[in-house]
Design an enzyme around this catalytic site. Structure first.
Site, short mmCIF file in Angstrom:
data_model
loop_
_atom_site.label_atom_id
_atom_site.label_comp_id
_atom_site.label_asym_id
_atom_site.label_seq_id
_atom_site.Cartn_x
_atom_site.Cartn_y
_atom_site.Cartn_z
N GLU A 1 11.50 1.05 -16.42
CA GLU A 1 12.04 0.30 -15.30
C GLU A 1 11.01 -0.63 -14.67
OE1 GLU A 1 13.34 3.41 -12.71
OE2 GLU A 1 14.99 4.02 -14.00
N PRO A 2 10.58 -1.67 -15.38
CA PRO A 2 9.66 -2.62 -14.76
C PRO A 2 10.38 -3.48 -13.72
CG PRO A 2 10.34 -3.43 -16.89
CD PRO A 2 10.93 -2.05 -16.76
N GLY A 3 9.79 -3.62 -12.57
CA GLY A 3 10.31 -4.52 -11.55
C GLY A 3 9.22 -5.47 -11.13
N ARG A 4 8.21 -4.91 -10.44
CA ARG A 4 7.04 -5.69 -10.05
C ARG A 4 6.40 -6.37 -11.26
NH1 ARG A 4 3.29 -3.70 -6.12
NH2 ARG A 4 4.21 -1.63 -6.51
N ARG B 1 3.29 -5.98 3.09
CA ARG B 1 2.56 -5.07 2.21
C ARG B 1 1.10 -4.87 2.63
NH1 ARG B 1 1.45 -5.84 -2.44
NH2 ARG B 1 1.68 -3.73 -3.23
N TYR C 1 0.51 -1.10 3.12
CA TYR C 1 -0.17 -0.43 2.01
C TYR C 1 -1.65 -0.78 1.89
CZ TYR C 1 4.62 0.15 0.16
OH TYR C 1 5.94 0.45 -0.02
N CYS D 1 3.13 -11.11 17.06
CA CYS D 1 2.43 -10.44 18.16
C CYS D 1 2.01 -9.04 17.73
CB CYS D 1 3.32 -10.39 19.40
SG CYS D 1 3.71 -12.02 20.04
N GLU D 2 1.08 -8.98 16.82
CA GLU D 2 0.65 -7.71 16.24
C GLU D 2 -0.71 -7.94 15.60
OE1 GLU D 2 1.23 -3.65 14.97
OE2 GLU D 2 2.59 -4.90 16.15
#
Length: 463
Positions: free
Chosen positions: A320-323, A360, A364, A391-392
């Site tokens: 199941e390759p996605g990325r 991300r 992560y 605002c973070e």
């Protein structure tokens, strides 16, 4: 150097000591083909082009920020996975990475299957014409509606994830007079060398049924006990952004061990195993991903070897390759808004997007590359942190990189390898508008997912 994960917040603004970033590249104008999609290059004036179109034209026509997707690169990668595994295996594109109707049509045309994990993803897949028998439905807590819809539309496989779901699905299939093919997702106890939140095969997490604790074997007994369910095989997924097959070897050995146990206990040899996805891509020049042909050969050899040792016929393999397909095919194009030097530290480069279009880095600690793409520059490199407009303090796109010291407001910069999970996980934080996805190929560009508008936000807010 690795950093420990922590929640998005003030610590994301911490200053890193020397050595937490790579040395500046020899040429800031170079675009590493390992990181950028296949058709990206620079023209005679130093402007980056993709699919034969320069980024200044793309910015003028479609605005920024924008996800720019190289269709030819996507198709080439999809074909590479299909060809690597051949007719004896199934390649399912993991739709959670990025899904749109155009992408579904490309997958269909290139001969790939598709896995989805929600009613929304299933709706997109069906609307774009993917045959339902080539779709697999995942998820640790599928709703009754999702299961009913999947069974009704003839989804090829449903990957069951709990005892509750086995009972729920068996009743739904019985009511519809269907014998629904299923795989059982198991946790094999393999700790993938990846971030805690994307390592999915260790015991203490929400996915699957434990192999070592006996839950997987009990799930097999329960599925086999329902006439409305057809047990086709076992599913395992050990994590994401993985660069070697060592973890898959351990996982395959344990999955095959379960197949042998099923044969011995029930007299049934299951015809399929799915080893999931999770193979990594290059986000920076230091990353070293493996090619599909190498991965396919290694996984097929692992399965054959383990089955031979267990005196089992080798089952049909699925991956199941996605990325690994969509990740490298896109970059995010931004316009620089402010350039703020902090003496003795670094320069903060603020762009017109941020964590709303790429969460991300905050989520992560993901690392990315970045380049000035609207012109060539021979200026000295400067250490920068590319940040967004939200605002973070955790609103960081690229934590530490080098850009030319003459970078100025109005310049265009691009962050490569943003095809996977960036648009899928995009938000309306601060009521930001989600960027468009612009597909380019052979000198033509078209919007495949349009930019959100203020009217879109107001339409949902009924007051």
């Amino acid at each position: 150097m690795s950093r420990s994960a922590h929640p998005a917040g003030p610590r994301h603004g911490d200053v890193l000591t020397e050595g937490h970033y790579q040395a500046p590249p020899a040429d800031l104008n170079a675009l590493d083909p390992k990181v950028w999609s296949r058709t990206v290059t620079r023209d005679a004036e130093g402007v980056a082009t993709v699919g034969g179109i320069d980024v200044k034209r793309l910015a003028a026509e479609f605005g920024t920020p924008a996800y720019v997707l190289d269709e030819e690169d996507f198709r080439t990668r999809a074909r590479a996975w299909r060809d690597a595994f051949g007719e004896s295996a199934d390649v399912y594109y993991a739709g959670k990475a990025f899904l749109s109707k155009a992408v579904v049509r490309w997958l269909h045309e290139e001969g790939l299957n598709l896995d989805v994990c929600s009613a929304g993803e299933l709706a997109v897949a069906l609307a774009a014409g993917m045959p339902p028998e080539r779709i697999a439905l995942h998820g640790n807590n599928k709703s009754v509606y999702e299961l009913e819809h999947a069974v009704k539309t003839g989804v090829g496989h449903i990957v069951v994830d709990s005892y509750d779901e086995i009972e729920r699905l068996s009743a739904i299939a019985a009511r519809q007079g269907v014998r629904q093919p299923v795989l059982i997702r198991i946790t094999v106890g393999v700790e993938a060398h990846t971030h805690e939140f994307i390592a999915t095969a260790h015991e203490d997490q929400k996915f699957g049924l434990s192999l070592t604790g006996g839950a997987a074997a009990e799930a097999v007994r329960r599925v086999l006990g329902h006439e409305s369910l057809e047990l086709r095989g076992i599913h395992s997924h050990i994590g994401s952004q993985i660069f070697d097959t060592a973890g898959f070897e351990v996982a395959a050995r344990r999955v095959v061990g379960l197949l042998a146990q099923i044969r011995d206990e029930h007299g049934v040899e299951l015809p399929e195993i799915d080893l999931g996805g999770g193979l990594g891509i290059a986000y920076t020049s230091e990353d070293d991903p493996r090619e599909p042909a190498e991965i396919a050969a290694a996984l097929a050899d692992i399965v054959r070897r383990e089955c031979a040792a267990a005196h089992l016929d080798a089952p049909r393999l699925s991956v199941e390759p996605g990325r690994a397909i969509v990740g490298p095919t896109a970059f995010t194009l931004y316009e620089v808004g402010t350039v703020k030097p902090l003496e003795g530290l670094r320069t903060y480069v603020s762009v017109d997007g941020g964590m709303s279009d790429n969460i991300r880095t905050a989520l992560y600690d993901a690392e990315y590359s970045v380049a000035l793409v609207s012109r060539r520059s021979d200026a000295e490199p400067m250490l920068v942190r590319v940040v967004g407009k939200h605002c973070e303090s955790g609103d960081i796109v690229v934590r530490d990189a080098f850009l030319p010291a003459d970078l100025a407001p109005g310049d265009l910069i691009a962050v490569p390898a943003t095809g996977a999970y960036c648009r899928s996980m995009a938000s309306n934080y601060n009521h930001a508008l989600k960027p468009p996805v612009v597909a380019v190929k052979d000198g033509a560009a078209r919007v495949i997912v349009r930019r959100e508008t203020e009217e879109d936000l107001l339409r949902l807010d009924i007051g």
